[in-house]
Design a protein around this motif. Sequence first.
Motif, PDB file in Angstrom:
ATOM      1  N   VAL A  81      -1.763  23.935   4.650  1.00 23.99           N
ATOM      2  CA  VAL A  81      -0.352  23.855   4.275  1.00 23.99           C
ATOM      3  C   VAL A  81       0.410  25.031   4.882  1.00 23.99           C
ATOM      4  O   VAL A  81       1.508  24.878   5.435  1.00 23.99           O
ATOM      5  CB  VAL A  81      -0.200  23.846   2.737  1.00 23.99           C
ATOM      6  CG1 VAL A  81       1.247  24.094   2.342  1.00 23.99           C
ATOM      7  CG2 VAL A  81      -0.660  22.515   2.162  1.00 23.99           C
ATOM      8  N   LEU A  82      -0.179  26.228   4.791  1.00 21.05           N
ATOM      9  CA  LEU A  82       0.442  27.417   5.368  1.00 21.05           C
ATOM     10  C   LEU A  82       0.501  27.313   6.894  1.00 21.05           C
ATOM     11  O   LEU A  82       1.476  27.742   7.522  1.00 21.05           O
ATOM     12  CB  LEU A  82      -0.324  28.666   4.950  1.00 21.05           C
ATOM     13  CG  LEU A  82      -0.155  29.060   3.473  1.00 21.05           C
ATOM     14  CD1 LEU A  82      -1.161  30.140   3.090  1.00 21.05           C
ATOM     15  CD2 LEU A  82       1.256  29.553   3.216  1.00 21.05           C
ATOM     16  N   ALA A  83      -0.523  26.720   7.495  1.00 20.76           N
ATOM     17  CA  ALA A  83      -0.521  26.538   8.946  1.00 20.76           C
ATOM     18  C   ALA A  83       0.614  25.605   9.357  1.00 20.76           C
ATOM     19  O   ALA A  83       1.306  25.850  10.358  1.00 20.76           O
ATOM     20  CB  ALA A  83      -1.862  25.966   9.403  1.00 20.76           C
ATOM     21  N   ALA A  84       0.820  24.540   8.585  1.00 19.50           N
ATOM     22  CA  ALA A  84       1.900  23.597   8.882  1.00 19.50           C
ATOM     23  C   ALA A  84       3.261  24.269   8.749  1.00 19.50           C
ATOM     24  O   ALA A  84       4.161  24.063   9.573  1.00 19.50           O
ATOM     25  CB  ALA A  84       1.809  22.397   7.942  1.00 19.50           C
ATOM     26  N   ALA A  85       3.409  25.100   7.711  1.00 20.11           N
ATOM     27  CA  ALA A  85       4.682  25.789   7.489  1.00 20.11           C
ATOM     28  C   ALA A  85       4.991  26.757   8.624  1.00 20.11           C
ATOM     29  O   ALA A  85       6.117  26.806   9.135  1.00 20.11           O
ATOM     30  CB  ALA A  85       4.652  26.523   6.150  1.00 20.11           C
ATOM     31  N   ARG A  86       4.000  27.523   9.028  1.00 20.25           N
ATOM     32  CA  ARG A  86       4.219  28.533  10.077  1.00 20.25           C
ATOM     33  C   ARG A  86       4.427  27.897  11.449  1.00 20.25           C
ATOM     34  O   ARG A  86       5.017  28.513  12.336  1.00 20.25           O
ATOM     35  CB  ARG A  86       3.028  29.488  10.113  1.00 20.25           C
ATOM     36  CG  ARG A  86       2.975  30.381   8.874  1.00 20.25           C
ATOM     37  CD  ARG A  86       1.759  31.275   8.897  1.00 20.25           C
ATOM     38  NE  ARG A  86       1.712  32.084   7.684  1.00 20.25           N
ATOM     39  CZ  ARG A  86       0.622  32.287   6.962  1.00 20.25           C
ATOM     40  NH1 ARG A  86      -0.526  31.749   7.324  1.00 20.25           N
ATOM     41  NH2 ARG A  86       0.659  33.037   5.881  1.00 20.25           N
ATOM     42  N   ASN A  87       3.941  26.671  11.613  1.00 19.16           N
ATOM     43  CA  ASN A  87       4.077  25.997  12.901  1.00 19.16           C
ATOM     44  C   ASN A  87       5.371  25.187  12.973  1.00 19.16           C
ATOM     45  O   ASN A  87       5.591  24.459  13.942  1.00 19.16           O
ATOM     46  CB  ASN A  87       2.877  25.075  13.139  1.00 19.16           C
ATOM     47  CG  ASN A  87       2.675  24.756  14.600  1.00 19.16           C
ATOM     48  OD1 ASN A  87       2.889  25.594  15.469  1.00 19.16           O
ATOM     49  ND2 ASN A  87       2.270  23.527  14.892  1.00 19.16           N
ATOM     50  N   THR A  88       6.200  25.314  11.956  1.00 15.71           N
ATOM     51  CA  THR A  88       7.463  24.568  11.894  1.00 15.71           C
ATOM     52  C   THR A  88       8.626  25.481  12.251  1.00 15.71           C
ATOM     53  O   THR A  88       8.774  26.566  11.677  1.00 15.71           O
ATOM     54  CB  THR A  88       7.672  23.987  10.474  1.00 15.71           C
ATOM     55  OG1 THR A  88       6.570  23.109  10.157  1.00 15.71           O
ATOM     56  CG2 THR A  88       8.973  23.211  10.391  1.00 15.71           C
ATOM     57  N   ASP A  89       9.438  25.050  13.175  1.00 15.62           N
ATOM     58  CA  ASP A  89      10.597  25.840  13.613  1.00 15.62           C
ATOM     59  C   ASP A  89      11.735  25.662  12.608  1.00 15.62           C
ATOM     60  O   ASP A  89      12.317  24.592  12.502  1.00 15.62           O
ATOM     61  CB  ASP A  89      11.041  25.371  15.001  1.00 15.62           C
ATOM     62  CG  ASP A  89      12.207  26.195  15.552  1.00 15.62           C
ATOM     63  OD1 ASP A  89      12.609  27.181  14.888  1.00 15.62           O
ATOM     64  OD2 ASP A  89      12.718  25.843  16.633  1.00 15.62           O
ATOM     65  N   VAL A  90      12.045  26.714  11.868  1.00 17.19           N
ATOM     66  CA  VAL A  90      13.089  26.646  10.848  1.00 17.19           C
ATOM     67  C   VAL A  90      14.332  27.444  11.248  1.00 17.19           C
ATOM     68  O   VAL A  90      15.226  27.647  10.427  1.00 17.19           O
ATOM     69  CB  VAL A  90      12.568  27.157   9.482  1.00 17.19           C
ATOM     70  CG1 VAL A  90      11.378  26.330   9.019  1.00 17.19           C
ATOM     71  CG2 VAL A  90      12.197  28.641   9.558  1.00 17.19           C
ATOM     72  N   THR A  91      14.382  27.893  12.476  1.00 22.65           N
ATOM     73  CA  THR A  91      15.484  28.767  12.903  1.00 22.65           C
ATOM     74  C   THR A  91      16.858  28.116  12.769  1.00 22.65           C
ATOM     75  O   THR A  91      17.852  28.812  12.591  1.00 22.65           O
ATOM     76  CB  THR A  91      15.279  29.226  14.359  1.00 22.65           C
ATOM     77  OG1 THR A  91      15.125  28.063  15.211  1.00 22.65           O
ATOM     78  CG2 THR A  91      14.040  30.102  14.481  1.00 22.65           C
TER      79      THR A  91
END
Length: 270
Positions: free
Chosen positions: A171-181
């Motif tokens: 779940v953390l890997a998915a979150a960090r791999n998501t561009d939220v800029t």
Amino acid sequence: MEERKGRGRPRKDPERLARWTPPEGWSRLVAWISPEEKKALKRVAVEAEVSVADLVRALAGGLACGAITHEELIGHVRKGIQVMEKIPTLFERDGDFRVVNRPRVECAWVFDGEGTPTEKLDGTNVRLTVRAGRLVRVEKRRNPSKLQKSQGIKDGWYVDTVEGAAEDKWVLAAARNTDVTSWPDGEHSCEALGPRIQGNPLRLDDHRCVPFNLKVPVYQGVPRDYVGLRDFLAELESRFVPGALAEGIVFHHPDGRRAKIKRKDFPVSA
């Protein structure tokens, strides 16, 4: 003679609490709430390790000192109701938990042609908090246990993920791999997807989060009857990952109501 035990209340000094006198100028706020609302408050208070009274005072104190504005609070309440409320399935189910051709009353608006159909993604429900284009918090959904369900707790809630915890790794890997800029500030409910999540039905090569309010694909010409939906979902291609079958459809009403139907909800021989 045996020493007489206390009354067993989870308080160090119940007699003193019973005689507690509020500071000068304080007033008492009384509100009637439903059994479900009372259980929800107690659940939050238990997790925060405070009393319900302290929980309410903390919220009021936050508003009073400006830690949270009333606009932010209202926004969080509205989003929370929409996200955490269990999404009903369009049809009633039989003893094998498959849907039958009997529409659920609360989903009548879908059969009346209302609502926008979007792709239902098969992953793990998470919530990402974004500030100034940066990811500052990752939460996951926790569903009530069998015991909690027997106590009347039906809806799930969000809890923080833990860095280094095996169950939160992907779940953390998915979150960090998501561009939220480019995401606006706030809490965004998402579906975490990827090779190590829920069997990866979309056959993704990496982990990522898809926000429900920003990127979920919309379908046109979706049938709104039992047979039509069954046949439509049997061959529905994912708009998110072309070539893979979509899990199902979620209908979104402008007022916040939602309803869902999945391909696997239908009997194999239907």
